[in-house]
Design an enzyme around this catalytic site. Structure first.
Site: not given
Ligand code: NAP
Length: 267
Positions: A50, A104, A185, A235
């Protein structure tokens, strides 16, 4: 209940019931994470790929919160020597230990037994308090357990009202494995769903808050990522209301096995 409330892991260690994801949290990582810590976030999820580990280390220093009150999750990659990589990633964050180290994703062949052995060693030497997996199916998790007798404390998977599985949840419950929900989300892709929005209006909450609260009530641990301060604040607003049993069911029935990556590895 708040972001600092915890769930007990099979190891006996406590893990917060809510955390901050940092994939693509690259606009001023240190400043954003420091702000999140100030707001009350205590668990931070990262990975070497990341690019956020150094910023997280910096934010921890700025925050002056005691290390014992924080919960840091990072991950080893398929091609890593897991034991050496653990040391390297800790050094990137300038930390002596992580709270949770995950594989991972499973390697293309096998269940990642070699990576798991490296993490078991890292845990024995105190480099991490707990070890777990990510993107593992029930079948692969079982294979790893059978090969090593070491049960993962956590499986971090993509999980939201739009993509989840009762069978997989039962497998984890049976083995006392806590589910961490990534992309809780749906990366924003289902925030405009009509049924979700109708329910959010009923509770005077936002669609994002409904999806996160659904996780909390299900006993799964959401890790929403937010770069924007308003999102970080919004959040956290999920601990002052409760979704009724009937509405939890309606949310769960939104399941379409949605995955932002194409498919859910555990379905
Ligand atoms: N283990 C794995 O393989 C794996 C894979 C994917 C993700 N992850 C982990 O899980 C975390 C979260 O998943 P993700 O980043 O894929 O997706 P997510 O958390 O579902 O969505 C993130 C998106 O939602 C937006 N957002 C956040 N809060 C919001 C709200 N209250 N209203 C509207 N939009 C909102 C963010 O915008 P802004 O950033 O502009 O605020 C960003 O664009 C990752 O960051 C990572 O740490 C792990």
């Amino acid at each position: 209940m708040n972001a600092q409330s915890s769930v007990q892991l099979r190891s006996g260690n406590a893990m917060p019931i809510f955390g901050l994801g940092t994939w693509q949290l690259t606009i001023d990582t240190a400043g954003t994470v420091a702000y999140a810590l100030e707001l009350g976030y205590r668990m931070i999820d990262t990975s070497s790929d990341y690019g956020t580990q150094p910023g997280i280390g910096e934010a921890i220093k700025r925050s002056k919160i005691s290390r014992g009150s924080l919960y840091i999750v990072t991950k080893v990659e398929e091609t890593d020597d897991a034991y050496q990589a653990t040391k390297e990633y800790l050094s990137e964050m300038d930390l002596e230990y992580s709270d949770l180290m995950l594989i991972h994703r499973p390697p293309t062949t096998g269940a990642g037994e070699e990576l798991w052995d490296g993490l078991i060693r890292a845990k024995k030497e105190g480099l991490t308090k707990d070890i777990g997996v990510s993107n593992y199916s029930a079948e692969l998790s079982q294979k790893l357990i059978d090969a090593t007798s070491e049960v993962p404390t956590v499986n971090q998977i993509e999980w939201s009202p739009f993509g989840h599985s009762g069978d997989f949840k039962n497998f984890c419950a049976k083995n006392n494995i806590v589910i961490q929900a990534y992309s809780p989300l749906t990366r924003g892709n289902r925030l405009d769903n009509k049924a979700l929005n109708q329910m959010a209006s009923k509770y005077h909450k936002t669609p994002a808050q409904m999806m996160l609260r659904w996780n909390i009530q299900l006993g799964t641990v959401p890790l929403p990522k937010a770069n924007q301060k308003s999102h970080l604040e919004e959040n956290l607003g999920i601990f002052d209301f409760e979704i009724s049993t009937q509405d939890m069911e309606i949310l769960s029935n939104l399941n379409e096995e949605y995955s932002s990556l194409g498919s859910l590895p555990y379905v």
